[in-house]
Design an enzyme around this catalytic site. Structure first.
Site, PDB file in Angstrom:
ATOM      1  CG  ASP A 152      -9.155  -7.681  -3.721  1.00 32.39           C
ATOM      2  OD1 ASP A 152      -9.173  -8.348  -4.552  1.00 32.39           O
ATOM      3  OD2 ASP A 152      -8.795  -6.517  -3.413  1.00 32.39           O
ATOM      4  CG  ASP A 162      -3.895  -6.700  -7.494  1.00 28.84           C
ATOM      5  OD1 ASP A 162      -2.988  -6.970  -7.297  1.00 28.84           O
ATOM      6  OD2 ASP A 162      -4.342  -7.072  -8.807  1.00 28.84           O
ATOM      7  CB  THR A 214      -7.357 -12.049  -7.051  1.00 26.52           C
ATOM      8  OG1 THR A 214      -6.850 -11.072  -8.013  1.00 26.52           O
ATOM      9  CG2 THR A 214      -6.948 -13.607  -7.600  1.00 26.52           C
ATOM     10  CB  SER A 215     -10.847  -9.332 -10.299  1.00 31.43           C
ATOM     11  OG  SER A 215     -12.096  -9.354  -9.579  1.00 31.43           O
ATOM     12  CE  LYS A 264     -12.908 -10.342  -5.536  1.00 25.35           C
ATOM     13  NZ  LYS A 264     -11.591  -9.894  -4.863  1.00 25.35           N
ATOM     14  CG  ASP A 309      -9.212  -2.461  -2.456  1.00 25.33           C
ATOM     15  OD1 ASP A 309      -8.807  -1.449  -3.265  1.00 25.33           O
ATOM     16  OD2 ASP A 309      -9.330  -3.614  -2.717  1.00 25.33           O
TER      17      ASP A 309
END
Length: 222
Positions: A17, A19, A111-112, A143, A168
């Site tokens: 991931d 951020d 990543t989103s 996600k 995270d």
């Protein structure tokens, strides 16, 4: 905690991931959402608390139901792009060592966010960019769906059981677990439910992540 799947003697892969895992963007996200809220005459703290738990479209539905969600999203994207250009970013301690230490073609970013923003943040922080980046535009289901992590594995030519996910956030952890992968949590005081291992910081996790990838390769060469 769950038991980690083990496939000794096989190449292992790391899916990360961005951020909150590699890049510390909390203050940037708070600033962006604060500016967005001000433009719509909303309370910045209340909006940010909703945004922490939901995806943007869901946030708009809760805090600005009377507004056009497409307009809301366009405004948010404008602010996020400006923040990439002018905001102050920092990589978490250990991120550079980790990414430079991973063998080529054994890792990817999942990543989103959007790839152009990830590249902008990595350029600002000096982090290397891998050949595979699965971003919000690459998948229809983000996600906590397993789709983003499964796509990253496919693009790397990896089997899910040979992949280690570093996350995270709860939604990312669920995504990795649903994909049938080993999931380690970082940068949180308490372990997210379901993780196979938990580290309070990325720095603590770095030697273990590198060992996860290097171990099978050493065994195969022996």
């Amino acid at each position: 905690m769950s038991t980690e799947p083990a496939r000794p003697g096989r190449t292992k892969y790391v899916l990360l991931d961005v951020d909150g895992t590699l890049i510390d963007a909390v203050s940037n996200q708070r600033k962006v959402w604060g500016t967005w809220a001000e433009r719509y005459g909303l309370d910045a703290d209340e909006v940010y608390q909703v945004a922490l738990r939901t995806r943007p479209i869901e946030t708009f539905a809760q805090v600005a139901a009377d507004r056009d969600p497409r307009e809301c999203l366009a405004t948010l994207h404008e602010l996020e792009d400006e923040d990439v250009r002018s905001g102050v970013y920092a990589a978490f301690d250990g991120a550079s060592e980790l990414l430079h230490g991973l063998p080529l073609k054994t890792w990817a970013l999942v990543t989103s966010n959007y790839e152009h923003r990830v590249r902008g943040r990595f350029l600002r922080t000096g982090l290397p960019v891998p050949g595979v980046i699965v971003d919000a535009a690459a998948v229809e289901e983000g996600k906590p769906s397993p789709v983003p992590y499964l796509l990253a594995a496919e693009q790397l030519g990896a089997e899910p059981e040979d992949c280690l996910v570093i996350e995270d956030a709860p939604s990312g952890v669920r995504s990795g677990l649903s994909a049938g992968m080993t999931v380690w949590g970082v940068n949180a005081a308490a372990a997210v439910e379901g993780v196979h291992r938990h580290f309070g910081s990325l720095r603590e996790a770095v030697p273990h992540i590198l060992a996860f990838v290097a171990g099978p390769q050493r065994n195969a060469a022996a």
